[in-house]
Design an enzyme around this catalytic site. Sequence first.
Site, PDB file in Angstrom:
ATOM      1  N   CYS A   5      30.092  71.702  16.902  1.00 32.61           N
ATOM      2  CA  CYS A   5      31.208  72.020  16.001  1.00 32.61           C
ATOM      3  C   CYS A   5      30.619  72.195  14.602  1.00 32.61           C
ATOM      4  CB  CYS A   5      32.294  70.948  16.061  1.00 32.61           C
ATOM      5  SG  CYS A   5      31.755  69.298  15.558  1.00 32.61           S
ATOM      6  N   ASN A  65      29.836  67.971  13.173  1.00 31.07           N
ATOM      7  CA  ASN A  65      29.304  67.053  14.191  1.00 31.07           C
ATOM      8  C   ASN A  65      29.761  65.605  13.949  1.00 31.07           C
ATOM      9  OD1 ASN A  65      26.012  65.999  15.444  1.00 31.07           O
ATOM     10  ND2 ASN A  65      27.851  66.398  16.592  1.00 31.07           N
ATOM     11  N   CYS A  84      33.523  65.068  14.280  1.00 27.26           N
ATOM     12  CA  CYS A  84      34.853  64.948  14.911  1.00 27.26           C
ATOM     13  C   CYS A  84      34.856  65.519  16.330  1.00 27.26           C
ATOM     14  CB  CYS A  84      35.932  65.651  14.072  1.00 27.26           C
ATOM     15  SG  CYS A  84      36.189  64.920  12.444  1.00 27.26           S
ATOM     16  N   ARG A  85      34.904  66.853  16.444  1.00 27.97           N
ATOM     17  CA  ARG A  85      35.119  67.464  17.760  1.00 27.97           C
ATOM     18  C   ARG A  85      33.934  67.323  18.713  1.00 27.97           C
ATOM     19  NH1 ARG A  85      36.652  73.127  15.309  1.00 27.97           N
ATOM     20  NH2 ARG A  85      35.118  72.300  13.826  1.00 27.97           N
ATOM     21  N   SER A  86      32.732  67.717  18.275  1.00 30.10           N
ATOM     22  CA  SER A  86      31.624  67.720  19.247  1.00 30.10           C
ATOM     23  C   SER A  86      31.149  66.322  19.669  1.00 30.10           C
ATOM     24  CB  SER A  86      30.462  68.602  18.767  1.00 30.10           C
ATOM     25  OG  SER A  86      29.904  68.135  17.570  1.00 30.10           O
ATOM     26  N   ASP A  95      40.025  72.252  14.139  1.00 27.59           N
ATOM     27  CA  ASP A  95      39.331  71.260  13.320  1.00 27.59           C
ATOM     28  C   ASP A  95      40.346  70.215  12.835  1.00 27.59           C
ATOM     29  OD1 ASP A  95      37.917  69.875  11.462  1.00 27.59           O
ATOM     30  OD2 ASP A  95      37.133  71.648  10.430  1.00 27.59           O
TER      31      ASP A  95
HETATM   32  P1  4NP Z   1      34.066  68.715  12.997  1.00 25.23           P
HETATM   33  O1  4NP Z   1      35.031  68.455  11.759  1.00 25.23           O
HETATM   34  O2  4NP Z   1      33.464  70.097  12.811  1.00 25.23           O
HETATM   35  O3  4NP Z   1      34.965  68.662  14.180  1.00 25.23           O
HETATM   36  O4  4NP Z   1      33.020  67.610  12.965  1.00 25.23           O
HETATM   37  C1  4NP Z   1      34.611  68.602  10.427  1.00 25.23           C
HETATM   38  C2  4NP Z   1      33.902  67.588   9.829  1.00 25.23           C
HETATM   39  C3  4NP Z   1      33.510  67.726   8.499  1.00 25.23           C
HETATM   40  C4  4NP Z   1      33.814  68.868   7.798  1.00 25.23           C
HETATM   41  C5  4NP Z   1      34.512  69.875   8.411  1.00 25.23           C
HETATM   42  C6  4NP Z   1      34.901  69.740   9.726  1.00 25.23           C
HETATM   43  N1  4NP Z   1      33.434  68.993   6.438  1.00 25.23           N
HETATM   44  O5  4NP Z   1      33.757  70.006   5.833  1.00 25.23           O
HETATM   45  O6  4NP Z   1      32.784  68.094   5.899  1.00 25.23           O
END
Ligand code: 4NP
Length: 156
Positions: free
Chosen positions: A9, A12, A14-16, A125
Site C-alpha cells: 500500500c 505500509n 494500515c492496509r498492507s 485508504d
Molecule cells: P496505508 O495508509 O497506505 O494503508 O498504510 C496510509 C498511511 C500513511 C499515509 C497515507 C496512507 N501517509 O500519508 O502518511
Amino acid sequence: MKKRILFVCLGNICRSPAAEAIFRHFVQQAGLSERIETDSAGTYGGHAGDLPDPRMRVAAARRGYDLTHRARLIREEDFERFDRILVMDDDNYERVHRLAPSRELARKIDRMRDFCHTERSYIPDPYYEGQEGFELVLDLLEDGCATLLETVKREL
Ligand code: 4NP
C-alpha cells in the site's frame, strides 16, 4: 517450492500490514506456514520502521490478528523474491509497476480488489477516515485473502 506473497500500500502502516497478518493467519489455519511466506511494504517510505497505525492494530486485534510488522519501502529485489505482489489501489499499482525491473516481473502485480467480492475498484485508504474506514478495510481484506489463499494453494 515455497510461495512468497507481498502486499503493498502507500504507507505500509494500515492496509498492507493488515493484509499480511490476515493472510498469514489463514495460511496458519490451513497448515501451510512452511510453504507460504508473507510480507508487506509501502510505496512511500515516510513511516519506515514504524509499527502499524494504532487504529488499525486495535481494529485488527478485535478480530484476532496481531499486527507486529515494521513498515518498509518496497525495493527492486522484491520483484525477484516474491511470486505475487498485491496492491491496494491504482496509485500503488502505478508506482509499483514503474519500479518493476522488467515487463515479465511486472506480471507479478495484481490488484487486491480482484480477489474481493465487491463492486469497489480499490481498497480505500483508511488513514484519514474514522473507525468505519478501518472496519471496511478489514472486511475487504478478509474476503480477498480467503480467495487469494485458494488461488495460491492451486499454485503450490
Ligand atoms: P496505508 O495508509 O497506505 O494503508 O498504510 C496510509 C498511511 C500513511 C499515509 C497515507 C496512507 N501517509 O500519508 O502518511
